[in-house]
Design an enzyme around this catalytic site. Structure first.
Site, PDB file in Angstrom:
ATOM      1  N   GLU A  89      40.222  49.634  20.572  1.00 54.28           N
ATOM      2  CA  GLU A  89      40.559  50.555  22.066  1.00 54.28           C
ATOM      3  C   GLU A  89      42.009  50.942  22.045  1.00 54.28           C
ATOM      4  OE1 GLU A  89      37.311  49.551  24.959  1.00 54.28           O
ATOM      5  OE2 GLU A  89      38.563  47.734  24.486  1.00 54.28           O
ATOM      6  N   CYS A 102      48.965  52.946  24.805  1.00 57.48           N
ATOM      7  CA  CYS A 102      48.834  51.713  24.525  1.00 57.48           C
ATOM      8  C   CYS A 102      47.913  51.387  23.378  1.00 57.48           C
ATOM      9  CB  CYS A 102      48.154  51.078  25.862  1.00 57.48           C
ATOM     10  SG  CYS A 102      48.021  49.088  25.703  1.00 57.48           S
ATOM     11  N   CYS A 109      41.590  38.822  19.170  1.00 59.58           N
ATOM     12  CA  CYS A 109      42.970  38.022  19.375  1.00 59.58           C
ATOM     13  C   CYS A 109      42.672  36.562  19.326  1.00 59.58           C
ATOM     14  CB  CYS A 109      43.441  38.615  20.587  1.00 59.58           C
ATOM     15  SG  CYS A 109      45.264  37.865  20.951  1.00 59.58           S
ATOM     16  N   CYS A 113      44.555  33.512  25.678  1.00 58.08           N
ATOM     17  CA  CYS A 113      45.059  33.473  27.234  1.00 58.08           C
ATOM     18  C   CYS A 113      43.838  33.207  28.085  1.00 58.08           C
ATOM     19  CB  CYS A 113      45.825  34.620  27.604  1.00 58.08           C
ATOM     20  SG  CYS A 113      47.269  34.581  26.447  1.00 58.08           S
ATOM     21  N   CYS A 116      42.492  36.316  30.132  1.00 55.55           N
ATOM     22  CA  CYS A 116      42.475  37.768  29.500  1.00 55.55           C
ATOM     23  C   CYS A 116      41.230  37.932  28.858  1.00 55.55           C
ATOM     24  CB  CYS A 116      43.555  37.851  28.087  1.00 55.55           C
ATOM     25  SG  CYS A 116      43.463  39.483  27.375  1.00 55.55           S
ATOM     26  N   CYS A 330      45.006  46.102  31.814  1.00 55.62           N
ATOM     27  CA  CYS A 330      45.509  45.189  31.080  1.00 55.62           C
ATOM     28  C   CYS A 330      44.233  44.184  31.003  1.00 55.62           C
ATOM     29  CB  CYS A 330      46.677  44.362  31.598  1.00 55.62           C
ATOM     30  SG  CYS A 330      47.953  45.703  31.683  1.00 55.62           S
TER      31      CYS A 330
END
Ligand code: SAH
Length: 343
Positions: A89, A102, A109, A113, A116, A330
């Site tokens: 994305e 962005c 990933c 975290c 997230c 985010c």
């Protein structure tokens, strides 16, 4: 097959020299790709037929496949399909100073975290430089406008894909190409200290943002597993060196998580940690996601945190929220697709 969009201009010059062509061909090709935006080698009418044939046999001009665009006021979220079927994305934000894109840097990933959503899917692979470049071309084509700013804050950890990211920056910064100003590019990292140091020494002029999110190891360990490898003080030391070498200001991102890192004590600790550093703090109201238990701090708490930093002479802003209606904010990227089984 490698993509023509994976080459910096210098590499393209060498490529042409190696096949017995003039290095000037690189300028011509950059012009076709990034100024005239052609989509096939056949359209490069100032190249000889046999050179076009050679390029077609060795390099691809394929673009990303645009799957969906979701719009919400001044935000557009793009879902792209890559050549191997993976999906990524990118999020476009229309600011008063221009269009900021962005971009994602990895499929998934590995940083883990806890707050997230994007990291719920482990890294499947790094994106190649051309897949980063093509995110920009696809979005510019969609809106028929130029992108002025690029932030590497989508899915992935840019410093876990260092070489491709640096190559990407070289390509989009080229004045004969997309020509995005170096100071209009921002890399955000969760704190891979050796890479922060490597980045420092390259003196690129690219902006550096650090996802800090906690003023001490005790809290950071709980929310960011990467902190077991690189401690808060290691990051601060690396940032100090970065500022010394580059003379640039650093951004610290700080998500406010209710009851976790948002107390006045945390604010004071953060202020003393950052005292005297050429930096500013971007306070980010947490975007809640359905699968994660963290909650957004309330307004009063956010404002109190802000005031304490301000009173301690720390430059600070509260980030305006973008795109939460389309899950483009985010930490929310991927979530909808995961839920729908699309990724
Ligand atoms: N891996 C890099 C690049 C991603 S940037 C980095 O960590 O910096 C994405 C930013 O959004 C990071 O600061 C991340 O910590 C933050 N973020 C993640 N989930 C969020 C959420 N739910 N709400 C607000 N910010 C979030």
């Amino acid at each position: 097959m490698n993509s023509i969009y994976n080459y910096t201009k210098e590499e393209l010059e060498n490529y042409f020299k190696e096949i017995g062509e003039s290095k000037f061909r690189a300028d011509q090709v950059f012009d076709w790709l990034y100024i005239k935006r052609i989509k096939a080698f056949d359209e490069m009418t100032n190249l000889k037929k046999d050179l076009i044939k050679y390029l077609k046999e060795h390099l691809s001009t394929d673009r990303l496949k645009l799957v969906t665009v979701q719009k919400d006021l001044d935000v557009r979220k793009y879902l792209f399909e890559l050549y191997d079927g993976n999906k990524i994305e990118a999020v476009l934000m229309n600011h008063d100073y221009g269009n900021s894109l962005c971009v994602s840097t990895q499929v998934g990933c590995n940083m883990g975290c806890r707050f997230c959503e994007s990291g719920r899917l482990k890294k499947l692979r790094n994106l190649n430089a051309f897949e980063l470049v093509l995110q920009i071309l696809a979005v510019e084509e969609d809106i028929d406008e130029r992108i002025s700013h690029v932030v590497l804050m989508g899915i992935g950890e840019p410093f876990d894909n260092y070489d491709n990211v640096m190559r990407f920056i070289n390509i989009i910064n080229d004045p004969k190409g997309i020509n995005i100003g170096i100071r209009h590019i921002t890399i955000s990292t969760c704190g891979l200290v050796p890479k922060i140091r490597e980045f420092t020494n390259e003196k690129t002029g690219v902006n550096l943002a650090i996802s800090l999110h906690a003023p001490n190891d005790e809290i950071r360990n709980k929310i960011m597993p990467i902190n077991k490898a690189y401690k808060v003080n290691d990051i601060i030391d690396a940032v100090k060196d970065y500022i010394k070498v580059t003379n640039r200001r650093v951004t610290f991102e700080y998500i406010l998580l209710k009851g976790v890192n948002d107390t006045p004590k945390c604010a004071k600790e953060l202020a003393s940690l950052l005292k005297g550093l050429n930096c500013y703090v971007n306070l980010i109201p947490y975007n809640e996601t359905s699968h994660i238990e963290y909650k957004t701090s309330d307004k009063v708490t956010i404002n109190r945190f802000y005031d304490i930093l301000k009173e301690s002479n720390i430059n600070v802003t509260i980030r305006r929220e973008f795109g939460s209606k389309v899950s483009a904010a985010c930490g929310q990227l991927r979530s909808e697709q995961i839920s729908k089984g699309e990724i």
